[in-house]
Design an enzyme around this catalytic site. Structure first.
Site, PDB file in Angstrom:
ATOM      1  N   CYS A 176       1.213  -1.448   0.388  1.00  0.00           N
ATOM      2  CA  CYS A 176       0.115   0.174   0.274  1.00  0.00           C
ATOM      3  C   CYS A 176       0.880   0.940  -0.190  1.00  0.00           C
ATOM      4  O   CYS A 176       0.058   2.271  -0.364  1.00  0.00           O
ATOM      5  CB  CYS A 176      -0.816  -0.357   1.328  1.00  0.00           C
TER       6      CYS A 176
ATOM      7  N   HIS B  98      -1.327   1.367   7.500  1.00  0.00           N
ATOM      8  CA  HIS B  98      -1.837   1.416   6.122  1.00  0.00           C
ATOM      9  C   HIS B  98      -1.420   2.531   5.562  1.00  0.00           C
ATOM     10  O   HIS B  98      -1.805   3.855   6.448  1.00  0.00           O
ATOM     11  CB  HIS B  98      -3.405   1.161   6.314  1.00  0.00           C
TER      12      HIS B  98
END
Lengths: 876, 483
Positions: free
Chosen positions: B113, B431
């Site tokens: 990510c 994230h």
């Protein structure tokens, strides 16, 4: 032994307590003890005097029931002695006297199940039963019902009992205790007695109790009870109520009798309005209306020719005539920047959704912003432009949407549909045919335009045209039981060359036309079709419409389905169970039969092998059966919650639909929350069903909360074309008819269930069981079956010449007044409006003026008002 | 001869005579006279269907005085438009992207990510895209090593693919090349690739691109990346002990925003970071001494990258730990007071123009309000004209080609166009998500493969102070004026 010691203890206690008694009471007690001794005296005269006095004491005291009457209390210890003495007495008047007193004393003394009160009563002198007080009569009634059951099983004569029943019923009916009287008569299975005892003061309460208890009675009893109610209403010339019961019983003979018993034209008109709302086909004959002109006027009302006019009057009064575009409904401006930016290219799916939204929202108004806008300068009007902004089968729905917009207005509807008949595109023609059917939904016309127009298309080559014509006929002639149509449609079913979808739609249309008729020939034809089709065809989603068509024939007809259900057991196993469930759920739809609900729940509790699909209709069936009355409905909602937690995926997909059916056009908050939760489910089909159901429970309500939820869902699912489509449809449903319509198949204060309306909803829900192939696939026009259930949720008051009349009415939440004494208020939290007004689910209206008398006790739909001859303008 | 009444739409024609000896066509012609509907378009309902032209009246059983119903109009028949509309569902995928309004997402290939969000942020720079398009396979000069070349090609291809698809893209090729070039991104932990620091990825990728793009040999813009992202800094290094002072210049690709107790706003953090202390050998003292370094911006890039120094190395836990402090950042950033005096002089003129235009807009609006109904029209058109004029330069930045000083003027004012956020407690976990402003002005959150539309207000809420996504790298785009 133990008892003895108990008694002595008690005596001691009594003695102790004696000391607490007031002088007055002590005197009474001693007096009574003296009487008891005297009764056992040898001198009959003395005996008689004692008995008389005792009787006097008891009677004067039982008149008030606030506390235990003192004479009874003081006589308790002597009950045994008196009983023993009674046995020794020879047969005489005195013995009977004593029996009377013992019978009263047994009220408190008799051991459970001994029924001594009844025994002594039968041996006693008879006489006025009420003189012993209300409680005594009530107790006696309880004992009679027990005794009756016992005697029935032993086959002992019951004459003496029945004599007593007569007395008790007469007493109850005179003293505002109609429910008790009815209960007793139901126990002794002799309701006919009631008719002798009702009078103009108590028949309403009696009948109210009868009709509402009918819901909870098993088997043939409920019909019997309603029969009695019907006869009572007829006896007191309460024809509208009698008519309702006749309709509930689906007994056309009774309907006819109502017409023939009454010879007042305005009243008959009111009957016609009730028949029209119920949506049945009914022909008046000379017997029912002698005058030709009158008959024509009445038949016009039954044929619903005035519905469009009334609806538009309502719309004008509420000022919602202005057409609404889908964008007005989506309200995308309230969603901050989330709505998809690229409106530059048309999306066929979004346009189709807009077509449906436009159709539902502007239904019946005769004007909109997409389909009916007048032609502009370009060669073809913009209505055609919108039509061709839909793709392939989308054009079918678009053309048919014109029918929805012009709903009930046959004259201009047919004129406007005409232009589509000359378009070469087969999808457009199919839509035009379907549109003609939709325009004629619920309207009957002597010229039978739908039959004449659609009839010649049902055997065309192109399957989409055939489906359009067949579905149109089904919608236009729902419940008509038209022989001519049967002879045209039935052969298609057994034509081996006909494509499956054509056959499926034929079965549905025949099911609709013969809804609840138990017609043998149609049933045979569908059964043969089911047997003839190959196994692979039976696994296709559309083949499931065949059992549904079969089920519709038996809608609400309970046991009549059994023969067909037997036959269905011989079907191919692919469809057998599905058929079984569908038949069961249809046959008991709207009955509230608890046993059937349990049966269906049982089917849902099993964990199946893959590929079995019958649990879907079973879940829907629970809703169809339980929707009949409020209590069962609440229980079903809870059961469905359990199914959601423990059920397999195919059950979870059907649960939102079942919830949607249970609360259709009645947005209950708890159901709304459940559906809102499910609309975010990870399984997209559960989410789609939940979104659709949100639309169904809010259908025609403009409910702001649901509208908000759907708006948020539209931004949440803006990328998922299928779900967004469902959200759009749901938005259209919530604002259906701009909030003037309802989908609720129940009317007349939730008493009557319109079979065609329920059939329409059921078909749509069955279609939704397979969202992917049907609704989101190419058979989206099945959504138009909802038109069968669409009715204005209005109260429109008219005068005797059917001209609208504006009067003040109070509208409030309905209150259940069954079994309540006196004249309780029937609504609560009311507001006063002037008619026409909208009625929400659970609302009830009553006139707020004495100036008029309504000809129907239930103020819903069209109600004729008669001037009150006794009305005097109040001087202020 | 019988007479019937005919109902047509809302009209009723009484007493129409039927000559039963003639075929039904004659009757239709009669109706044509009455209604104007041509016979072939008349539909007359009789028992058993529609009336046929050649029907025999005797078999139809039409009775005296019966009401017949006719359907049909003389309106023009609808024709399908010659060219049907084109539906989004039928379009090829590339065109659907245009309709969609934003580009595709990127699949997560296992803790990638950080890479996805970096790519999405950089992908929003149209000038970078066009520079990459000009970069050709063959044009590789010897100065660039093989892996850098491959990474550049992979970036170009990935950008291309993102523009053309609606469905999420799997950046396989790019991921492989990136690992090849920078093996540290290929670290494994328990057999899976580890989460990495997005800032590192961002810096390395920009560095590689600047290497390869500057050496393409294309004469026009030898220093594309520098013009786009490079920030010229001029620093005064001053030693208090010895009084020595020197100045140096450097070029960086991002400004740092230091986060300390006093910093509540991006501006404060930037100021903070431009002052630093360093220890170095002092020639005059003959030993190492503390020097104070104060930097100022001397050259502005097209895209200003700001990195929030949210992570510091914590020795005890052996990981980069995050500072959760809330640091607000504006949608519109003015860096005038961070600039050197030279640059300020250059900026003054364009800034004045910009201010004037804004003032004019506001002023006009005010006057519009105050002015009554008289000569409203004139003013309106005036206002439109001027707002158009003033609107254009600020919005219309040439998307083709790289801006050069000759074409436009910097104003020192920047607009936020992309935010790379991190959620979690350390750089190597949690994230990363990219929030990118589209050309349409809409904000899209690229959470790996799912792009989600967002509101502009919510973008400034990513300023930290909790466990929600917080800005890690911000990219601002310069507001420029034409010369």
């Amino acid at each position: 032994m133990a008892k003895d010691s108990n008694d002595t203890k008690k005596n001691k206690k009594d003695e102790k307590r004696d000391e607490d008694l007031s002088e007055e009471d002590l005197a009474l007690k001693q007096q009574l003890e003296l009487y008891v001794e005297r009764v056992q005296d040898a001198d009959p005269n003395l005996q008689k005097v004692a008995l008389e006095s005792m009787r006097q004491e008891i009677r004067t005291s039982t008149s008030s029931m606030t506390s235990v009457p003192k004479p009874l209390k003081f006589l308790r210890p002597h009950y045994g002695t008196l009983k023993a003495f009674y046995e020794t007495m020879g047969g005489s008047d005195l013995k009977k006297y004593l029996a009377d007193i013992l019978s009263v004393l047994a009220l408190t003394m008799s051991a459970e199940g001994e029924r001594e009160s009844l025994k002594y009563r039968l041996e006693g002198s008879g006489g006025d039963i009420g003189s012993w007080g209300h409680e005594y009569v009530r107790n006696l009634a309880g004992e009679i019902s027990q005794e009756y059951a016992k005697r029935q099983s032993e086959e002992v004569p019951i004459e003496d009992l029945m004599e007593l029943v007569q007395q008790i019923v007469a007493f109850h009916m005179k003293h505002n205790a109609e429910p008790e009287a009815v209960d007793l008569l139901m126990e002794v299975e002799d309701l006919d007695l009631l008719i002798e005892h009702v009078d103009s003061t108590n028949f309403r309460r009696t009948c109210l109790y009868l009709t509402s208890s009918a819901r909870y009675l098993p088997g043939p009893d409920d019909m019997l009870v309603l029969d009695i109610a019907y006869m009572i209403y007829l006896k007191f010339e309460e024809y509208p109520n009698a008519l309702q019961i006749a309709l509930f019983l689906d007994n056309m003979q009774y309907v006819k009798q109502v017409f023939t018993s009454c010879d007042d034209l305005p009243r008959k008109k009111q009957f016609c309005y009730i028949l029209a709302r119920h949506g049945i086909t009914f022909e008046l004959d000379e017997e029912m209306a002698a005058n030709d002109d009158d008959r024509e006027a009445l038949q016009d009302i039954i044929n619903n020719t005035k519905l469009s006019e009334g609806y538009l009057t309502l719309a004008r009064d509420i000022e919602v005539m202005e057409p609404k575009s889908p964008e007005d409904i989506y309200k995308a401006h309230l969603l901050d920047g989330r709505a998809s930016a690229g409106a530059t290219v048309d999306s066929a799916r979004q346009n189709l959704a807009a077509t449906f939204v436009n159709a539902f929202v502007n239904a019946g108004f005769g004007q909109d912003k997409l389909m009916t806008v007048p032609s502009d300068n370009s060669s073809s009007g913009s209505s055609a432009n919108w039509l061709f902004k839909n793709k392939e089968h989308g054009k079918t729905s678009a053309a048919a949407s014109l029918g929805m917009i012009l709903l009930w207005d046959v004259d201009s509807g047919l004129a406007q549909m005409d232009k589509y008949f000359h378009v070469s595109d087969s999808h457009v023609s199919a839509g035009a045919l379907l549109g003609v059917g939709i325009v004629n939904c619920g309207i009957k016309n002597d010229c039978d335009p739908a039959l004449a127009l659609l009839g010649e298309y049902i055997d065309k080559e192109d399957p989409s045209i055939r489906i359009g014509a067949i579905m149109g006929l089904g919608i236009a002639y729902a419940g008509a039981q038209n022989e001519q149509l049967r002879s045209k449609l039935a052969p298609i079913l057994n034509d081996a060359k006909a494509p499956l979808d054509v056959v499926a739609f034929t079965a549905i249309s025949l099911g609709l036309i013969y809804v609840g008729s138990c017609n043998e020939e149609v049933a045979q034809a569908i059964i043969f079709a089911l047997m003839d089709r190959s196994e692979s065809e039976l696994t296709e989603p559309l083949s499931r419409l065949l059992p549904l068509g079969l089920g519709l024939l038996y809608l609400g007809k309970q046991e009549s389905v059994e023969a067909t259900a037997e036959v269905s057991k011989t079907f191919n196993e692919k469809i057998r169970k599905y058929c079984d469930m569908t038949l069961l759920s249809c046959a008991y739809a709207g009955t509230g039969n608890v046993l059937k609900v349990q049966n269906l729940l049982g089917h849902c509790s099993q964990h199946l092998d893959k590929g079995e699909t019958h649990q879907g209709p079973a879940v829907l069936g629970i809703a169809m059966v339980a929707m009949a009355e409020e209590l069962g409905l609440e229980m079903a909602i809870r059961s469905l919650e359990h199914l959601l937690q423990y059920g397999e995926q195919n059950i979870r997909r059907a649960v939102p639909l079942a919830l949607g059916l249970l609360c259709i056009s009645n947005p209950k908050v708890n159901v709304m929350d459940t559906l809102s939760r499910l609309s975010h489910d990870t399984d997209s089909e559960v989410a789609m069903a939940a979104v659709m159901s949100l639309g169904l429970i809010g259908a025609g309500t403009n409910n702001a909360r649901i509208a908000g939820m759907l708006r948020n869902l539209s931004s949440y699912y803006y990328k998922d074309a299928s779900l967004l489509f469902c959200v759009r449809i749901a938005q259209g449903l919530v604002h259906m008819g701009k909030g003037l319509l309802t989908l609720n198949p129940f009317h007349s204060e939730r008493f009557l269930l319109s079979p065609t309306a329920l059939a329409g909803i059921t078909i749509m829900l069955h279609a939704c069981l397979d969202m992917k192939t049907v609704v989101v696939g190419k058979y989206h026009y099945m959504l138009y079956f909802l038109v069968l259930a669409m009715q204005p949720r209005m109260l429109m008051t008219v005068d005797e010449n059917n001209k609208p009349l504006s009067v003040p009415v109070r509208v409030g939440q309905a209150v259940d007044v069954v079994g309540q004494a006196g004249r309780p208020k029937t609504i609560t939290g009311f507001q006063t409006h002037t008619t026409p007004v909208l009625l929400a689910a659970g609302d009830r209206a009553e006139l707020a003026t004495e100036k008029y008398i309504p000809l129907s006790p239930i103020l819903e739909g069209f109600v004729i008002l008669k001037e009150n001859p006794d009305y005097r303008e109040e001087d202020h | 001869m019988i007479t019937v009444s005919v109902k047509w739409q809302k009209e009723l024609f009484q007493a129409v005579e039927i000559d039963t000896s003639q075929p039904a066509y004659v009757f239709k012609c009669q109706l044509y006279d009455l209604t104007g509907v041509p016979p072939e378009r008349q539909k007359i309902m009789v028992k058993g269907g529609l009336l046929k032209d050649d029907a025999d009246w005797s078999t139809l059983g039409v009775k005296q005085g019966q009401k017949l119903m006719m359907m049909g109009t003389a309106d023009e028949i609808i024709k399908a438009p010659e060219k049907g509309p084109v539906f989004m569902e039928d379009l090829p995928e590339e065109e659907q992207v245009v309709a969609l309004g934003h580009s595709a997402g990127l699949f997560n290939l296992g803790n990638t990510c950080y890479m996805n969000s970096t790519v999405q942020c950089l992908h929003s720079v149209p000038e970078l895209k066009s520079a990459l398009i000009q970069y050709s396979h063959s044009g590789r000069s010897n100065e660039v090593d093989q892996t850098s070349h491959m990474l550049t090609i992979a970036t170009r291809d990935l950008f291309n693919e993102l523009d053309k698809s609606v469905k999420p893209v799997a950046p396989m090729q790019f991921w492989m090349v990136l690992r090849k070039k920078y093996p540290q991104f290929g670290q494994l932990h328990n057999g899976v690739f580890m989460q990495q620091d997005a800032e590192e990825c961002w810096t390395q990728l920009l560095y590689t691109l600047s290497q390869s793009l500057s050496s393409t040999g294309s004469s026009e813009n030898p220093d594309t990346m520098k013009a786009l992202f490079g920030i010229e800094l001029v620093s005064r290094v001053h030693c208090q002990e010895s009084g020595e002072e020197s100045s140096e210049t450097e070029s960086v690709y991002s400004l740092k925003c230091h986060i300390s107790q006093e910093v509540n706003h991006l501006h404060e953090g930037l100021k903070h970071a431009l002052k630093s202390e360093l220890e170095k050998a002092s020639p005059s003292l003959g030993r190492s001494a503390i020097y104070l370094k104060e930097s100022r911006i001397n050259g502005l890039p097209r895209y200003l990258t700001v990195q929030f120094v949210r992570f510091f190395w914590k020795r005890e836990s052996n990981q980069k730990v995050k500072i959760l402090r809330k640091v607000d950042y504006p949608l519109e950033l003015d860096i005038y007071d961070l600039c050197s005096d030279d640059l300020r002089k250059k900026l003054e003129a364009p800034r004045k123009i910009l201010r004037d235009e804004e003032g004019k807009k506001l002023g006009l609006k005010a006057s519009e309000k105050s002015s009554g109904s008289k000569d409203n029209d004139v003013k309106m058109s005036d206002a439109e004209g001027s707002s158009n004029r003033s609107g254009e330069p600020s919005i219309a930045t040439s998307e083709e080609g790289v801006p050069s000083d000759s074409g436009t003027q910097m104003t020192g004012i920047y607009d936020l166009v992309a935010v790379l956020t991190h959620k979690g407690r350390s750089a190597d976990s949690g994230h990363y998500v990219a929030w990118v402003k589209q050309e349409s002005g809409k904000w899209i959150e690229f959470d790996d493969d799912s792009p989600i539309a967002q509101r502009e207000e919510d973008i400034t809420k990513l300023s930290g102070g909790g466990d929600w996504h917080m800005a890690y790298i911000c990219m601002y785009k310069a507001r420029v004026l034409p010369k």
